[in-house]
Design an enzyme around this catalytic site. Structure first.
Site, short mmCIF file in Angstrom:
data_model
loop_
_atom_site.label_atom_id
_atom_site.label_comp_id
_atom_site.label_asym_id
_atom_site.label_seq_id
_atom_site.Cartn_x
_atom_site.Cartn_y
_atom_site.Cartn_z
N HIS A 65 -20.14 49.74 8.97
CA HIS A 65 -19.08 48.74 9.12
C HIS A 65 -18.57 48.43 7.72
O HIS A 65 -19.22 47.70 6.98
CB HIS A 65 -19.64 47.43 9.69
CG HIS A 65 -19.98 47.49 11.14
ND1 HIS A 65 -20.89 46.62 11.71
CD2 HIS A 65 -19.54 48.29 12.13
CE1 HIS A 65 -20.98 46.87 13.01
NE2 HIS A 65 -20.18 47.89 13.29
N VAL A 103 -23.27 46.08 4.86
CA VAL A 103 -24.70 45.87 5.03
C VAL A 103 -25.14 46.42 6.39
O VAL A 103 -26.30 46.31 6.76
CB VAL A 103 -25.06 44.37 4.95
CG1 VAL A 103 -24.98 43.89 3.51
CG2 VAL A 103 -24.15 43.52 5.82
N HIS A 104 -24.20 47.02 7.09
CA HIS A 104 -24.52 47.58 8.41
C HIS A 104 -24.29 49.08 8.40
O HIS A 104 -23.15 49.54 8.27
CB HIS A 104 -23.61 46.96 9.49
CG HIS A 104 -23.76 45.48 9.63
ND1 HIS A 104 -22.81 44.71 10.25
CD2 HIS A 104 -24.75 44.64 9.25
CE1 HIS A 104 -23.21 43.44 10.23
NE2 HIS A 104 -24.38 43.38 9.64
N ALA A 105 -25.33 49.83 8.55
CA ALA A 105 -25.22 51.28 8.69
C ALA A 105 -26.05 51.68 9.91
O ALA A 105 -27.01 51.00 10.28
CB ALA A 105 -25.73 51.98 7.44
#
Lengths: 484, 520
Positions: free
Chosen positions: A264, A421-423
């Site tokens: 994201h 911070v979102h993978a």
């Protein structure tokens, strides 16, 4: 190296996925060992200034950039509890649309109804709920802007009951209000007999003929770096979206591993208002606009002095003057679903570092541009005097006319300073073998005793904070293993 | 001697054959060196030699070279063990002395053994360090040989061309091995594990352990800033040894020409790679003489010179080495056995160290100057800036060192280019610019129009800015009235204690206790 270390279930990683698996299996009587590469820390280590927090709690001190045509700053936790120790604690259930897409395209059988009890359980364990305290100024202002534009803004539940608003979620909650795994599930898992070994990095998995026999581990003891081998009957790899594929590839497990990373991407915007925002004594803005979901979401971000300065540094040296307004500033974000593609690979050079690449798609860029326009309009309606997006050369946005430009134009790629911070999705799971690395229950194709349970198994971008999804799917995987 | 320690028939035979081969080689080279010289000629030349002050000076140069070697050895192990300079020198000297006394370069094993005993490093790591030193020596020697030939026009005999070709092939291959070990240690370790995991657990563990030790031996070379000083010390070592050859030229009536000394030194040292008797008798003399013959020195004088240099090369170091052996009472086999006993224990045998317990890398003046240029002056006072800036530079140094190697290399290259540009623009380094000049120059890169320059500066910019404005003093100025750090806990420590203590205890208790759960 000896052969005396043998365990029944080896869980590699102690984040949202690993903690759930450890808790679930330990409470059912399995002999569980959790290996965590990072350290185990007491309260005193949490909430420290950024340099100290990053040294202790972040993977490679937070220096794991996602490379690509537009490099993206990426951080993840590397400590007991993983990224749940340094995230905001925002909580989302998996959007039903995502579950339907995952089922039809990847064969992931988890339905909304099936996951509901897992979500209920996790929410109870973590005390997920809405803020009980009055909204801080940064949240109230955001709400006013959303109302003025006629947009629906919703408070996002958090796993932080009784939050005291120290604005230091990113550096580890010093009050214990935020229920990271080290404050919630892991103590329970240990009480049920699980053991957590921190400071142990798995170099590779040992396997032959479709069975993992154990792991080769590197750790320091007495100041000396040493190798250990541990034997295990069952292995759950829960190292997160970048380290899980990296470990599998280092171990020679390659089938659909690491080649389908999604993230994201976020664009940050610092905003100056006329009233004090009290950044140091309030929680980050709690609302989210999901009017444009799933392509786009608008919400609040951490805004300590250092974080504001980082965003403003895209406007330095002139923008330095804006820092004197720091008490009246707050920070927000434009988040997009992430339709580009990326990969994860262990590096051949140096230590066991992981290289991550993600190429921003045109749709991502378009959504970021529109998102900047929308967020700017919202904040200006809320009374913002000047907006500083993390885009080089863009200058402060002071009017809706300036903001509206980005409804039709695309932001210049080379000028963007994006973060994430979102993978996820680096080892997608589902029964459609042609597209996935693991089956519907998280079992890696071709291996009878190797399972995955973390954000890497999400087949594609869920469009929301993935912690809830990771925990629900991990519990589903652990239960399927135990009830097999 | 136990049965296990008794030499097997095969190994004794191999050692005997090695010794015989070495002796035959020595005899052959001695014959080649002296076949056209009469003993009386040799005797007369040697008698006419003027030993004072040249021989003591030559020996002094040679011994100084060993002190430099000691310094290099100390630096090479500094990442893993603390050795005093003198102990490191003794380790080096012991290796040379044993090579002078025993065949088949057993000195290398003796040296690795003593290094293991003195530093606590594994024996295999000592061996890989020795290998690394030899490779560095070879590369430097080849470089010096080419330098000597470049400055001696017309000296290019065919045999020398062949020697250079052979040496280049040998050391390039060895250098490739070293570079692979330095740059991709994890990859090598993983492949070792992968290739041996299906053989047997014992072989897998042994192979992984030994390869890991060997990789640790060369790891220090991968540290930023370590390779150049070590290469510099290697050059200095061989220049000192060339001093031995240089000082003895006038002793035999020849002009003290550094080019000839370099040629003789490099050719001789490459020549003694040929197997021979202890002390390299034969090849040493033959190749030294051939080097001098290439610049027109008569054979008798050349051989006398070689003999004299060999005395300076052999006697002092051998005596020094014997003194070390006597003084330390080193028991090589014991050292090796100790290392075998010191196998890593089980993962659960004791607590592991907390990650990140190693000290952070220090900042450099250049990085401090860079941070000064990256962070614009604001309303903060000079005192606050002076306090926060070094802290930001330290943080930036630590953060940059945490980047994956590939990115670190790219950044180092970029920063190198930036420093060159700074020199070209101002004629002095960044550290010697005024603060205003730095702000303009660095700002032009970090905040300027060229995307590539901005990307280069992005990592130091972000980390320096974060640390600077998170510094307590700056933070207090930016956000007046902000509490330092609220710490009122809302969940009791007790609710965590059970898990926390068990986490850190790492005992085997929880693994051995009865299962009380409700397993299906």
């Amino acid at each position: 190296m000896t052969d005396i270390d043998q365990v029944e279930v080896l869980v590699i990683g102690s984040g949202a996925g690993g903690s759930v698996v450890a808790h679930e299996l330990a409470s059912r009587g399995y002999q569980v060992v959790v290996l965590e590469e990072g350290g185990a820390f007491e309260f005193e280590a949490y909430g420290q200034p950024a340099p100290e927090a990053m040294r202790r709690l972040y993977r490679r001190r937070g220096m794991t950039p996602v490379m690509g045509r537009v490099p993206i700053g990426y951080v993840e936790g590397c400590c007991v509890g993983g990224s749940t120790e340094i995230n905001s604690g925002f909580w989302h259930r998996t959007p039903p649309e995502a579950l339907l897409r995952w089922k039809s395209r990847y064969g992931l059988g988890a339905t909304e109804q099936e996951l509901a009890p897992h979500f209920d359980w996790a929410e109870e364990m973590l005390g997920v709920g809405l803020s009980q305290a009055p909204w801080p100024p940064s949240t109230r202002t955001f709400d006013e802007g959303a109302r003025a534009l006629g947009l629906g803004a919703f408070e996002v539940p958090r796993a932080a009951p009784g939050c005291q608003g120290t604005n230091s979620c990113g550096y580890g909650c010093p009050t214990g209000a935020k229920r990271g795994m080290s404050r919630s599930l892991l103590p329970r898992a240990v009480a049920s007999g699980a053991r957590i070994v921190s400071g142990a990095r798995v170099v590779r998995l040992l396997h032959a003929r479709g069975r993992v026999s154990g792991a080769l581990i590197r750790a320091r003891r007495g100041g000396e770096e040493r190798l250990f081998r541990i034997r295990a009957e069952h292995v759950f790899v829960c190292c997160g979206p970048t380290e899980t594929p990296s470990l599998l590839l280092r171990s020679g497990v390659r089938y659909h591993v690491g080649g389908t990373l999604r993230v994201h991407p976020y664009l940050k915007v610092a905003a100056t208002f006329s009233d004090p925002m009290r950044s140091e004594t309030s929680v980050l803005p709690l609302l989210q606009v999901r009017e444009f979901w799933p392509e786009l979401s608008l919400g609040g971000s951490f805004f300590g002095a250092g974080q504001l300065a980082m965003t403003l540094s895209d406007h330095f040296p002139e923008g330095r003057a804006a820092l004197s307004d720091a008490p009246r500033m707050a920070q927000y974000y434009v988040g997009v679903r992430g339709t580009g593609r990326g990969w994860v690979r262990p590096t051949a050079l140096g230590d066991d570092a992981t290289l991550v690449r993600y190429d921003l798609s045109d749709a991502d860029l378009r959504a970021l541009s529109v998102g900047l326009a929308r967020l700017s309009q919202l904040l200006l309606r809320a009374g913002a005097e000047a907006l500083y997006p993390s885009v080089w050369g863009l200058g402060p946005i002071r009017s809706e006319e300036q903001a509206a430009r980005w409804l039709t134009e695309a932001l210049p790629k080379g000028a963007l300073s994006l973060v994430t911070v979102h993978a996820f999705s680096s080892c997608p799971a589902g029964d459609h073998r042609a597209l996935t690395a693991a089956d519907d229950e998280g079992r890696v194709w071709g291996f009878e005793n190797l399972r995955l349970a973390d954000a890497s198994v999400l087949p594609d971008s869920p469009g929301v904070n993935p912690q809830g999804t990771v925990m629900a799917l991990a519990r589903r995987t652990a239960r399927a293993f135990a009830e097999r | 001697m136990t049965k296990a320690e008794a030499p097997t028939h095969g190994s004794a035979l191999a050692r005997g054959l090695t010794l015989l081969l070495g002796l035959a080689s020595s005899a052959g080279f001695l014959y080649l060196a002296s076949r056209r010289i009469t003993l009386s000629e040799l005797e007369r030349t040697l008698r006419e030699a003027q030993l004072w002050p040249w021989l003591p000076l030559a020996v002094l140069c040679y011994l100084t070279g060993h002190l430099v070697r000691g310094l290099r050895c100390q630096r090479l192990v500094s990442g893993e063990a603390r050795l005093s300079w003198i102990t490191a020198t003794h380790v080096v000297v012991l290796g040379y002395a044993v090579n002078n006394l025993l065949p088949a370069r057993l000195g290398e094993l003796a040296r690795a053994g003593m290094l293991a005993e003195r530093s606590g490093l594994p024996f295999v790591q000592g061996l890989s360090l020795t290998f690394l030193e030899r490779v560095l020596d070879g590369v430097v020697m080849l470089g010096l040989l080419l330098l000597a030939l470049a400055t001696l026009p017309g000296v290019r005999p065919e045999w020398l061309e062949a020697t250079i070709g052979l040496g280049a092939a040998l050391f390039t291959t060895a250098l490739g091995v070293v570079l692979a070990a330095v740059l991709a240690p994890s990859l090598i370790l993983r492949w070792t594990s992968r290739l041996t995991q299906n053989v047997s657990a014992r072989i897998h563990d042994a192979a992984v352990r030994q390869v890991d030790s060997a990789l640790c031996g060369v790891a220090h070379l991968g540290q930023p800033g370590a390779a150049l000083p070590i290469l510099g010390l290697s050059v200095l070592t061989w220049l000192c040894e060339a001093g031995l050859f240089l000082c003895l030229l006038p002793a035999l009536g020849m002009a003290p020409d550094p080019r000839v000394a370099l040629l003789a030194m490099t050719v001789t040292n490459l020549g003694i790679l040929v197997p021979s008797s202890p002390g390299f008798i034969g090849p040493f003399h033959y190749f030294c003489m051939q080097a001098l013959a290439a610049v027109g020195v008569a054979e008798a004088r050349g051989l006398s010179y070689a003999a004299l240099v060999h005395v300076g090369f052999y006697v002092p170091i051998t005596l020094w080495g014997l003194g070390i052996l006597f003084g330390y009472g080193v028991q090589l086999s014991q050292a090796v056995r100790d290392q075998r006993r010191a196998l890593p224990g089980g993962l659960f045998d004791g607590p592991l160290d907390a990650p990140g317990s190693q000290p952070d890398p220090e900042s450099t003046p250049t990085l401090l100057a860079l941070c000064d240029g990256l962070i614009p002056h604001g309303t903060e006072g000079d005192a606050a800036r002076a306090e926060a800036l070094p802290s930001a530079a330290r943080f930036t140094a630590a953060q940059l060192s945490a980047l994956p190697l590939r990115l670190r290399i790219l950044f180092a290259l970029g920063l190198g280019g930036f420093r060159v540009l700074t020199w070209l623009r101002f004629g002095r380094p960044l550290t010697r610019l005024t603060s205003a000049q730095r702000a303009r120059w660095v700002g032009g890169f970090a905040y300027g129009r060229v995307g590539l320059f901005r990307q280069l500066m992005r990592a130091p910019r972000a980390t320096a800015v974060l640390a600077y404005y998170e510094h307590p003093r700056l933070r207090a100025e930016l956000l007046p009235g902000a509490p330092a750090r609220p710490t009122e806990r809302i969940i009791s420590s007790e609710s965590l204690t059970q898990g926390r203590v068990a986490t850190e205890r790492n005992s085997s208790e929880s693994l051995t206790r009865d299962r009380g759960g409700q397993r299906d």
